[in-house]
Scaffold this active site. Structure first.
Site, PDB file in Angstrom:
ATOM      1  N   HIS A  21       0.807  -0.866  -0.541  1.00  0.00           N
ATOM      2  CA  HIS A  21       0.025   0.149  -0.136  1.00  0.00           C
ATOM      3  C   HIS A  21       0.732   1.213   0.002  1.00  0.00           C
ATOM      4  O   HIS A  21       1.107   1.935  -1.459  1.00  0.00           O
ATOM      5  CB  HIS A  21      -1.400  -0.007   1.051  1.00  0.00           C
ATOM      6  N   LEU A  22       1.835   1.465   1.285  1.00  0.00           N
ATOM      7  CA  LEU A  22       2.402   2.739   1.099  1.00  0.00           C
ATOM      8  C   LEU A  22       3.885   2.351   1.818  1.00  0.00           C
ATOM      9  O   LEU A  22       4.945   2.942   2.280  1.00  0.00           O
ATOM     10  CB  LEU A  22       1.741   3.559   2.558  1.00  0.00           C
ATOM     11  N   CYS A  39      -0.224   0.875  10.072  1.00  0.00           N
ATOM     12  CA  CYS A  39      -0.331   2.266   8.676  1.00  0.00           C
ATOM     13  C   CYS A  39      -1.677   1.955   8.655  1.00  0.00           C
ATOM     14  O   CYS A  39      -2.059   3.024   9.460  1.00  0.00           O
ATOM     15  CB  CYS A  39       0.845   2.355   7.784  1.00  0.00           C
ATOM     16  N   HIS A  40      -2.256   1.606   8.103  1.00  0.00           N
ATOM     17  CA  HIS A  40      -2.957   1.255   7.682  1.00  0.00           C
ATOM     18  C   HIS A  40      -4.312   0.240   7.537  1.00  0.00           C
ATOM     19  O   HIS A  40      -5.422   0.017   6.882  1.00  0.00           O
ATOM     20  CB  HIS A  40      -3.274   2.089   6.254  1.00  0.00           C
ATOM     21  N   GLY A  41      -4.122  -0.766   7.806  1.00  0.00           N
ATOM     22  CA  GLY A  41      -4.688  -1.775   8.826  1.00  0.00           C
ATOM     23  C   GLY A  41      -4.452  -2.580   7.239  1.00  0.00           C
ATOM     24  O   GLY A  41      -5.611  -4.122   7.878  1.00  0.00           O
TER      25      GLY A  41
END
Length: 88
Positions: A21-22, A39-41
Site C-alpha cells: 500500500h504505502l 499504518c493503514h490496517g
C-alpha cells in the site's frame, strides 16, 4: 532488512515485509498466523496474500540463494512464485 524468513516442510522461503500500500513494515501476528500493516490496517495471510485491503496486492516473495559458506542470501530485487522453496 524488512524480510521474514520461514523454514517449513520442503525448505526455506522468504516474504518481503514491505506493505504494497504505502511501504510500511507488516508485522507477524502469532495469534492468527497473519501479517498486519500498522499504518493503514492491511492484513496478509501466511503466503502474503491480501486478506484485508487497502493493500492493492500481496507481499512479494524474494529469491533465496544458498551461498558456498552455508548462509542464505535474500535477493529483494528478484521475485519467485509462492510455490518456491530453497532446499538445503
Amino acid at each position: 532488512r524488512r524480510v521474514w524468513l520461514f523454514r517449513r516442510r520442503g525448505g526455506f522461503y522468504a516474504i518481503n515485509a514491505v506493505c504494497t500500500h504505502l511501504g510500511c513494515t507488516a508485522r507477524w501476528k502469532d495469534e492468527d498466523d497473519t501479517f498486519h500493516c500498522p499504518c493503514h490496517g492491511s492484513v496478509f495471510d501466511l503466503d502474503g496474500k491480501v486478506l484485508s485491503p487497502p493493500a492493492p496486492k500481496g507481499l512479494a516473495w524474494p529469491v533465496l540463494d544458498l551461498l558456498p559458506d552455508g548462509r542464505i542470501r535474500v535477493d529483494l530485487a528478484r521475485e519467485v512464485d509462492h510455490s518456491f522453496r530453497l532446499k538445503v
